[in-house]
Write a protein that holds these residues in place. Structure first.
Motif: not given
Length: 369
Positions: A149-150, A166, A168, A170, A321, A325, A327, A329, A336, A340
Motif C-alpha cells: 500500500l504505497e 518505496c 509503504m 502492507k 488498485k 484507491k 494505497d 497516499r 490508514k 485500506s
C-alpha cells in the motif's frame, strides 16, 4: 439473473441485471441496485446502533452502498453526494415514504464510516461478505499474499521497504479462487508469516470448505503447514527453498515413534496417519506435523503445478488498485488502516454483486462510472 422491483411515486418498476450486461457504460449506482445486503445492514443496525428511532434517518444498506460509490469514484465525501443524480439517489433508495429524495450530507456519510462503523465494524462487515462469497462460490482453492500500500515519499510514519523500493504499508489478502474474502493491514516491513494464523482463524470462522491453501516462501514454516492442515482440513501448498531437504523427524517412523511414546494419553500407532497427526498436533508436537506435511510436498512431483495457481494473486491485487484507491497516499496516519480496509470491503461488495447476479464475465463493474 435477478429481477428487482422499485416503487417510486406510486409507480412499480421492474428491472433486471441482464438489461445492462451489453451496455458500454452504466452508473455504479445502477450496478449496486442489484446488490442484496439487507442481512448485513440488519447486523450493523443491531450491533452498532442503539434502538433510538432517530438513528435510522437513512437506510443502513443505502449508506453502505453510498460509501461504495464514494470509494469507487474516488471522490471526497461532499463531492460524492453532489455527484449523485436524482435517478442515482432513487437507485440507492434515498427516498422517504412520500417519494421525496432525501440525501445525507457528506459529514453524515463520513460519520457513518469512521465513527459508527470504524475499524471493528468494517472488519465485521468484511467477515459477513466473506461468508456470503464462500456460500455463492464453488471455488475450493484458497491463497494468501501481501501487496504494498504505497505511501508518499515524504510520509514520516511509513516504513521504507527495500524489496519494493518505496515507503509503504502492507495488505495481506486471502482469496478463494479469485474472490477476496479477508484482509489484514500491517506496517511496511512487517513479516508475512505472523499474519497467516489470523487468516486461518477467519476462514475457520467463515466455515470455509477449501481443499488447499497456497502461499509463497515468506509464509513457509512448519507451524504454518500444520495450522492450515489442522484448522482448515486443507492441504498447505507453501513454496519451499531450493535447498530444502526431507526432515527426518517428519518421516513415518518418527511419527509412529512419538505416537507410541505417548500411548498412555491415547496414542495409537495402528490408527490412520490423519489421526496420528491430529493426536501429535493436539499434544503440542505441531512442528513435527508440519515437517511431515512439508516432506509430502517435497516428494510430490505435481507440487509445482499446484503452486502455479497462486499466480492469480498479483493480477487481482492489481485490479483492486485500479478499481479503488488501494494505497495510503495523502492519508492521515491514524486513518490508514481504516482507509485500506474500507476500500477492500468496497471491492468485495462489487464482487459480491456479480456473484449474486450470476455474472459469468468477471469484473463487469469495470465499465461503471
Amino acid at each position: 439473473m435477478s429481477k428487482t422491483n422499485i416503487v417510486y411515486k406510486g409507480v412499480l418498476y421492474e428491472d433486471s441485471f441482464e438489461n445492462y450486461l451489453n451496455k458500454e457504460s452504466i452508473s455504479i449506482c445502477q450496478f449496486l441496485y442489484f446488490l442484496c445486503i439487507e442481512d448485513i445492514a440488519k447486523y450493523v443496525e443491531h450491533t452498532y446502533y442503539t434502538n433510538k428511532y432517530w438513528h435510522f434517518k437513512y437506510n443502513v444498506s443505502s449508506l453502505i452502498k453510498l460509501f461504495i460509490v464514494k470509494f469507487f469514484r474516488k471522490l471526497s465525501y461532499d463531492k460524492t453526494i453532489s455527484s449523485l443524480t436524482e435517478e442515482e439517489a432513487i437507485l440507492l433508495s434515498f427516498c422517504d415514504e412520500n417519494g421525496q429524495i432525501k440525501l445525507p450530507s457528506g459529514g453524515t456519510l463520513h460519520h457513518f464510516v469512521k465513527y459508527r462503523l470504524g475499524e471493528k465494524g468494517i472488519n465485521d462487515v468484511m467477515m459477513l461478505i466473506g461468508e456470503k462469497i464462500l456460500e455463492l462460490s464453488s471455488e475450493k482453492e484458497a491463497k494468501i499474499d501481501s501487496t504494498p500500500l504505497e505511501a508518499s515519499r515524504y510520509d514520516m510514519y511509513a516504513d521504507y521497504n527495500v524489496h519494493y523500493g518505496c515507503k509503504m504499508d502492507k495488505a495481506h489478502i486471502t482469496m478463494v479462487g479469485t474472490y477476496p474474502v479477508f484482509m489484514t493491514h500491517t506496517n511496511g516491513v512487517a513479516g508475512d508469516s505472523p499474519e497467516l494464523i489470523k487468516h486461518i482463524k477467519a476462514l475457520k470462522k467463515m466455515d470455509a470448505k477449501i481443499e488447499s491453501y497456497s502461499a509463497d516462501g515468506c509464509y513457509d514454516s512448519f507451524d504454518a503447514h500444520a495450522d492450515i492442515w489442522y484448522h482448515l482440513n486443507a492441504r498447505p501448498i507453501i513454496s519451499y527453498a531450493s535447498n530444502a531437504v526431507i526432515n527426518k523427524e517428519g518421516e513415518n517412523e518418527r511419527i509412529d515413534h512419538w505416537v507410541n511414546k505417548n500411548w498412555k494419553i491415547g496414542g495409537d500407532v495402528h490408527s490412520p496417519m490423519e489421526d496420528k497427526l491430529k493426536f501429535l498436533y493436539e499434544i503440542g508436537r505441531r512442528e513435527q506435523v508440519g515437517m511431515y506435511l512439508r516432506n509430502q510436498n517435497i516428494v510430490d512431483k505435481l507440487f509445482q503445478d499446484l503452486y502455479k495457481k497462486r499466480a492469480e494473486c498479483e493480477k487481482i491485487h492489481g485490479h483492486i488498485k485500479q478499481v479503488v484507491k488501494f494505497d495510503i497516499r495523502r492519508t492521515r496516519n491514524e486513518s490508514k488502516k481504516l482507509h485500506s480496509l474500507i476500500n477492500f470491503v468496497a471491492y468485495q461488495l462489487l464482487v459480491l454483486a456479480e456473484l449474486q447476479n450470476k455474472v459469468e464475465k468477471r469484473n463487469s463493474f469495470g465499465k461503471c462510472f
